[in-house]
Design a protein around this motif. Structure first.
Motif, PDB file in Angstrom:
ATOM      1  N   LEU A 274      80.836  27.259 -84.837  1.00 58.72           N
ATOM      2  CA  LEU A 274      80.407  28.657 -84.899  1.00 58.72           C
ATOM      3  C   LEU A 274      80.861  29.236 -86.221  1.00 58.72           C
ATOM      4  CD1 LEU A 274      79.191  31.207 -83.573  1.00 58.72           C
ATOM      5  CD2 LEU A 274      81.459  31.653 -82.595  1.00 58.72           C
ATOM      6  N   ASP A 275      79.911  29.708 -87.020  1.00 56.65           N
ATOM      7  CA  ASP A 275      80.198  30.320 -88.322  1.00 56.65           C
ATOM      8  C   ASP A 275      79.877  31.803 -88.238  1.00 56.65           C
ATOM      9  OD1 ASP A 275      79.544  31.352 -91.068  1.00 56.65           O
ATOM     10  OD2 ASP A 275      80.094  29.304 -91.644  1.00 56.65           O
ATOM     11  N   LEU A 276      80.881  32.655 -88.478  1.00 62.19           N
ATOM     12  CA  LEU A 276      80.716  34.086 -88.269  1.00 62.19           C
ATOM     13  C   LEU A 276      80.069  34.805 -89.447  1.00 62.19           C
ATOM     14  CD1 LEU A 276      84.052  34.867 -86.406  1.00 62.19           C
ATOM     15  CD2 LEU A 276      81.792  34.367 -85.462  1.00 62.19           C
ATOM     16  N   SER A 277      79.963  34.166 -90.591  1.00 62.38           N
ATOM     17  CA  SER A 277      79.133  34.716 -91.657  1.00 62.38           C
ATOM     18  C   SER A 277      77.665  34.460 -91.354  1.00 62.38           C
ATOM     19  CB  SER A 277      79.504  34.111 -93.013  1.00 62.38           C
ATOM     20  OG  SER A 277      78.650  34.585 -94.037  1.00 62.38           O
ATOM     21  N   HIS A 278      77.380  33.299 -90.784  1.00 62.21           N
ATOM     22  CA  HIS A 278      75.998  32.955 -90.448  1.00 62.21           C
ATOM     23  C   HIS A 278      75.458  33.816 -89.315  1.00 62.21           C
ATOM     24  CE1 HIS A 278      76.575  28.634 -92.249  1.00 62.21           C
ATOM     25  NE2 HIS A 278      76.713  29.603 -93.138  1.00 62.21           N
ATOM     26  N   THR A 279      76.315  34.137 -88.325  1.00 62.01           N
ATOM     27  CA  THR A 279      75.837  35.027 -87.262  1.00 62.01           C
ATOM     28  C   THR A 279      75.516  36.398 -87.830  1.00 62.01           C
ATOM     29  OG1 THR A 279      78.130  35.594 -86.665  1.00 62.01           O
ATOM     30  CG2 THR A 279      77.046  33.870 -85.371  1.00 62.01           C
ATOM     31  N   SER A 280      76.296  36.846 -88.804  1.00 60.33           N
ATOM     32  CA  SER A 280      76.034  38.135 -89.444  1.00 60.33           C
ATOM     33  C   SER A 280      74.691  38.119 -90.169  1.00 60.33           C
ATOM     34  CB  SER A 280      77.163  38.462 -90.428  1.00 60.33           C
ATOM     35  OG  SER A 280      76.877  39.629 -91.156  1.00 60.33           O
ATOM     36  N   THR A 281      74.460  37.081 -90.954  1.00 60.45           N
ATOM     37  CA  THR A 281      73.214  36.979 -91.714  1.00 60.45           C
ATOM     38  C   THR A 281      72.001  36.893 -90.799  1.00 60.45           C
ATOM     39  OG1 THR A 281      74.448  35.792 -93.426  1.00 60.45           O
ATOM     40  CG2 THR A 281      72.055  35.679 -93.538  1.00 60.45           C
ATOM     41  N   ALA A 282      72.167  36.184 -89.684  1.00 59.14           N
ATOM     42  CA  ALA A 282      71.055  36.005 -88.744  1.00 59.14           C
ATOM     43  C   ALA A 282      70.853  37.198 -87.825  1.00 59.14           C
ATOM     44  CB  ALA A 282      71.304  34.762 -87.896  1.00 59.14           C
ATOM     45  N   GLY A 283      71.841  38.104 -87.761  1.00 61.18           N
ATOM     46  CA  GLY A 283      71.766  39.203 -86.805  1.00 61.18           C
ATOM     47  C   GLY A 283      71.998  38.725 -85.387  1.00 61.18           C
ATOM     48  N   THR A 284      72.773  37.667 -85.240  1.00 57.93           N
ATOM     49  CA  THR A 284      73.060  37.071 -83.937  1.00 57.93           C
ATOM     50  C   THR A 284      74.334  37.668 -83.349  1.00 57.93           C
ATOM     51  OG1 THR A 284      72.051  34.994 -84.657  1.00 57.93           O
ATOM     52  CG2 THR A 284      73.527  34.876 -82.765  1.00 57.93           C
ATOM     53  N   ASP A 285      74.373  37.834 -82.049  1.00 52.75           N
ATOM     54  CA  ASP A 285      75.575  38.289 -81.349  1.00 52.75           C
ATOM     55  C   ASP A 285      76.535  37.108 -81.285  1.00 52.75           C
ATOM     56  OD1 ASP A 285      77.519  38.893 -79.394  1.00 52.75           O
ATOM     57  OD2 ASP A 285      76.155  40.223 -78.320  1.00 52.75           O
TER      58      ASP A 285
END
Length: 280
Positions: free
Chosen positions: A183-194
């Protein structure tokens, strides 16, 4: 009592400094180990040299990030099937627990078709976990439009271009039904993922965390945790309260640091954030 969660430093976090600098920072600042990012720098591709650095600084390699970025498409050759296999062998040689890999790009058709089976076979053949990482869509206007066309869109009040997934089957690794995930929390931010919801969906398969942050921009920011809008503390606390036995790796960007002191302060802040929120 459950053992403390080990906190590592990605060698990418010291860019544009070289891989050895990450070992030096990790040893001096008190990180538990490093994640080796295999990319263009020759030393990062030389596993014997990495082993010598690990012994010299007394810092173990916790994980290996396979060379699957766009900028590392030719590292260790052009065949992604061979590169993933080589990454697992490198992890075995270094005593690392995990190989981090991105989902295949759509144009890597043969690799994509056999990716799930290859990951499964590699895990069954040894003790290394292959943890598939969540990614994010690209914006067509940002990656494929000219500066002039983007400026015309802004003048007309247009929003961002349509999101395009470059990954197969998608940028969400859970679409691939793998055993282990990063789980990458920069990638969730970029994707708009919860990110909390994604962590829950990963469940026991969540075996590796790239701890970083993002502000929601359509860019992969890798901010120091706590400086963005992601629930970084909550994700860490969720792992601390669970039976998580994987590693947490700080994959933050310090390339904008204006001095060595500022870079070190960012790495100290990141480590302190992790230690505080991962306390069991």
């Amino acid at each position: 009592m459950r053992p403390a969660i080990k906190v590592g430093l990605s060698t990418a976090s010291v860019y544009p400094l070289r891989t050895e600098a990450a070992f030096e920072y990790a040893a001096r600042l008190g990180y538990d180990g490093v994640e080796l990012m295999v990319w263009g720098e020759a030393v990062s591709q030389d596993i014997d040299a990495i082993g010598r650095l690990s012994r010299r600084y007394g810092v173990p390699v916790l994980s290996v990030h396979a060379p699957c970025l766009l900028i590392s498409q030719r590292v260790w050759g052009a065949n992604p099937i061979v590169k993933l296999d080589r990454s697992v062998r490198a992890a075995e040689q270094l005593g690392a627990q995990t190989v981090v890999v991105h989902p295949p790009f759509r144009w890597q058709r043969r690799y994509a078709e056999g990716f799930g089976e290859q990951v499964k076979a590699l895990e069954e053949s040894g003790s290394v976990m292959v943890a598939v990482e969540n990614m994010f869509p690209f914006r067509a206007d940002r990656f494929f439009g000219s500066d002039q066309s983007r400026e015309r869109m802004r003048r007309r009040g247009g929003g961002p271009g349509p999101a395009i997934s470059a990954f197969a089957p998608s940028y969400d690794p859970l679409d691939g039904n793998h055993a282990h995930y990063t789980l990458d929390l920069s990638h969730t931010s970029t994707a708009g993922t919860d990110s909390l919801e994604m962590a829950r969906r990963m469940g026991a398969g969540l075996t590796h965390l790239h701890l970083c942050d993002g502000s929601g921009l359509p860019a992969d920011e890798h901010l120091v945790p706590g400086r963005g809008t992601q629930p970084t503390a909550e994700v860490c606390q969720m792992l601390a309260a669970s039976d998580f036995t994987g590693h947490v790796v700080l994959e933050v960007s310090t390339s904008g640091a204006r001095s060595a002191a500022e870079r070190e302060a960012m790495l100290v802040e990141s480590l302190q954030f992790a230690r505080t929120n991962l306390l069991r």
